[in-house]
Design an enzyme around this catalytic site. Structure first.
Site, PDB file in Angstrom:
ATOM      1  N   ASP A   1       3.267  13.368  -8.861  1.00 58.92           N
ATOM      2  CA  ASP A   1       4.516  13.183  -8.113  1.00 58.92           C
ATOM      3  C   ASP A   1       4.721  14.311  -7.108  1.00 58.92           C
ATOM      4  O   ASP A   1       4.274  15.432  -7.323  1.00 58.92           O
ATOM      5  CB  ASP A   1       5.692  13.121  -9.097  1.00 58.92           C
ATOM      6  CG  ASP A   1       6.932  12.524  -8.454  1.00 58.92           C
ATOM      7  OD1 ASP A   1       6.802  11.754  -7.472  1.00 58.92           O
ATOM      8  OD2 ASP A   1       8.041  12.841  -8.922  1.00 58.92           O
TER       9      ASP A   1
ATOM     10  N   HIS B   1       0.872  11.300   1.008  1.00 59.39           N
ATOM     11  CA  HIS B   1      -0.019  10.468   0.185  1.00 59.39           C
ATOM     12  C   HIS B   1      -1.479  10.733   0.560  1.00 59.39           C
ATOM     13  O   HIS B   1      -2.352  10.786  -0.312  1.00 59.39           O
ATOM     14  CB  HIS B   1       0.306   8.981   0.370  1.00 59.39           C
ATOM     15  CG  HIS B   1       1.692   8.615  -0.092  1.00 59.39           C
ATOM     16  ND1 HIS B   1       2.208   9.047  -1.291  1.00 59.39           N
ATOM     17  CD2 HIS B   1       2.680   7.869   0.483  1.00 59.39           C
ATOM     18  CE1 HIS B   1       3.442   8.585  -1.426  1.00 59.39           C
ATOM     19  NE2 HIS B   1       3.753   7.874  -0.365  1.00 59.39           N
TER      20      HIS B   1
ATOM     21  N   LEU C   1     -17.144  11.053 -17.442  1.00 56.24           N
ATOM     22  CA  LEU C   1     -15.682  10.884 -17.446  1.00 56.24           C
ATOM     23  C   LEU C   1     -15.284   9.443 -17.103  1.00 56.24           C
ATOM     24  O   LEU C   1     -15.921   8.803 -16.257  1.00 56.24           O
ATOM     25  CB  LEU C   1     -15.085  11.809 -16.363  1.00 56.24           C
ATOM     26  CG  LEU C   1     -13.551  11.768 -16.225  1.00 56.24           C
ATOM     27  CD1 LEU C   1     -12.899  12.539 -17.371  1.00 56.24           C
ATOM     28  CD2 LEU C   1     -13.100  12.361 -14.886  1.00 56.24           C
TER      29      LEU C   1
HETATM   30  C1  IPE Z   1       6.149   8.036 -10.632  1.00 57.29           C
HETATM   31  O1  IPE Z   1       6.704   8.642  -9.518  1.00 57.29           O
HETATM   32  C2  IPE Z   1       5.107   7.045 -10.196  1.00 57.29           C
HETATM   33  C3  IPE Z   1       3.877   7.611  -9.643  1.00 57.29           C
HETATM   34  C4  IPE Z   1       3.589   8.873  -9.574  1.00 57.29           C
HETATM   35  C5  IPE Z   1       2.911   6.643  -9.175  1.00 57.29           C
HETATM   36  P1  IPE Z   1       8.039   8.094  -8.846  1.00 57.29           P
HETATM   37  O2  IPE Z   1       8.368   9.005  -7.732  1.00 57.29           O
HETATM   38  O3  IPE Z   1       7.888   6.653  -8.505  1.00 57.29           O
HETATM   39  O4  IPE Z   1       9.071   8.208 -10.041  1.00 57.29           O
HETATM   40  P2  IPE Z   1      10.650   8.366 -10.036  1.00 57.29           P
HETATM   41  O5  IPE Z   1      11.200   7.250  -9.180  1.00 57.29           O
HETATM   42  O6  IPE Z   1      10.959   9.700  -9.460  1.00 57.29           O
HETATM   43  O7  IPE Z   1      11.038   8.264 -11.483  1.00 57.29           O
HETATM   44  C1  IPE Z   2       4.089  10.154  -5.849  1.00 61.63           C
HETATM   45  O1  IPE Z   2       4.729  10.848  -4.837  1.00 61.63           O
HETATM   46  C2  IPE Z   2       3.165   9.094  -5.311  1.00 61.63           C
HETATM   47  C3  IPE Z   2       3.625   7.723  -5.526  1.00 61.63           C
HETATM   48  C4  IPE Z   2       4.654   7.368  -6.229  1.00 61.63           C
HETATM   49  C5  IPE Z   2       2.841   6.675  -4.912  1.00 61.63           C
HETATM   50  P1  IPE Z   2       6.127  10.370  -4.269  1.00 61.63           P
HETATM   51  O2  IPE Z   2       5.884   9.452  -3.118  1.00 61.63           O
HETATM   52  O3  IPE Z   2       6.975   9.801  -5.344  1.00 61.63           O
HETATM   53  O4  IPE Z   2       6.720  11.724  -3.749  1.00 61.63           O
HETATM   54  P2  IPE Z   2       8.228  12.235  -3.886  1.00 61.63           P
HETATM   55  O5  IPE Z   2       8.565  12.206  -5.339  1.00 61.63           O
HETATM   56  O6  IPE Z   2       9.070  11.290  -3.085  1.00 61.63           O
HETATM   57  O7  IPE Z   2       8.196  13.601  -3.316  1.00 61.63           O
HETATM   58 MG    MG Z   3       8.328  10.627  -6.625  1.00 66.41          MG
END
Ligand code: IPE
Ligand code: IPE
Ligand code: MG
Length: 225
Positions: A12, A29, A124
């Site tokens: 995240d 990303h 792995l």
């Molecule tokens: C969790 O992150 C999902 C992934 C890392 C793919 P999110 O950014 O979607 O989660 P929330 O919304 O903060 O819980």
């Molecule tokens: C996690 O990073 C990746 C995905 C959920 C695809 P985020 O896109 O949720 O990044 P933040 O949490 O908004 O910074």
């Molecule tokens: Mg996120």
């Protein structure tokens, strides 16, 4: 000493990483995908680690703006196509989890192709969780086995899940302290580590430190030491 045989990571913080640099979220990303490669290769070199399960797209992530979702799909396709040789060279088996039927036919084909072409690799196992949600996974599993004659046992349900392996070490980057519907069954006795580092800044060095701390934990699984 504990061995982190199965590591799961909630990757995240990509969006915030980009926003902090006044870039579009998708740049985060892109940067995050590079870290996926580095962390995967690092884990493939550690003989104690058997599985690395990475949360890449949740069943809830469809709620994001259409352009961001489309970008993520393209990035995934590109990543898998460019990574195939790398998987094979590093003896990494690719096993996606989640309900991939929701993806485009071409992405599904790529996913199946990488899975098949790495099926012989016995190092792995890298699992990307794609259109994955633990509630969805458990529901699909229950529906698979609901017509059996006997009562459903823990082993039956566990084996009907996409991911059949309990998690030893679960890490979430990005500063939040929640599981966001990730591996709720498999993480029943996982050790949880939360890092404030945003995923694109996460390093093999930090992972190494977390693993070192993990090895010192006394895991009792409800028993006594
Ligand atoms: C969790 O992150 C999902 C992934 C890392 C793919 P999110 O950014 O979607 O989660 P929330 O919304 O903060 O819980
Ligand atoms: C996690 O990073 C990746 C995905 C959920 C695809 P985020 O896109 O949720 O990044 P933040 O949490 O908004 O910074
Ligand atoms: Mg996120």
């Amino acid at each position: 000493m504990n061995k982190a045989r199965h590591i799961a990571i909630i990757m995240d913080g990509n969006g915030r990483w980009a926003e902090q640099r006044e870039k579009k979220r998708v740049k985060g990303h892109e940067a995050g995908a590079k870290v996926v490669r580095e962390i995967t290769e690092y884990c493939s070199r550690d003989k104690d680690i058997e599985r690395l399960t990475l949360y890449a797209f949740s069943t809830e992530n469809w709620k994001r703006p259409r352009l961001e979702v489309e970008f993520l799909m393209k990035l995934l396709q590109k990543y898998l196509e460019s990574e195939l040789d790398n998987y094979i060279q590093n003896n990494i088996r690719f096993e996606p989890i989640g309900d991939i039927r929701a993806f485009s036919k071409s992405l599904q084909t790529t996913l199946k192709n990488v899975k098949e072409k790495t099926a012989h690799c016995d190092g792995l196992v890298q699992s990307l969780a794609l259109n994955y949600g633990a509630h969805d996974e458990i529901l699909r599993a229950v529906n698979k086995i609901k017509n059996c004659q006997n009562d459903i046992t823990e082993a039956m349900l566990g084996n009907a899940l996409d991911c059949k392996h309990s998690v030893d070490l679960l890490i979430r980057t990005g500063g939040d302290h929640r599981l966001s519907n990730f591996l709720l069954w498999q993480a029943a006795y996982a050790e949880l580590f939360f890092s404030d580092t945003l995923w694109p800044d996460f390093t093999t060095n930090e992972l190494g430190k977390i693993i070192k701390d993990f090895t010192k934990i006394e895991r009792r699984f409800g028993g006594l030491k």
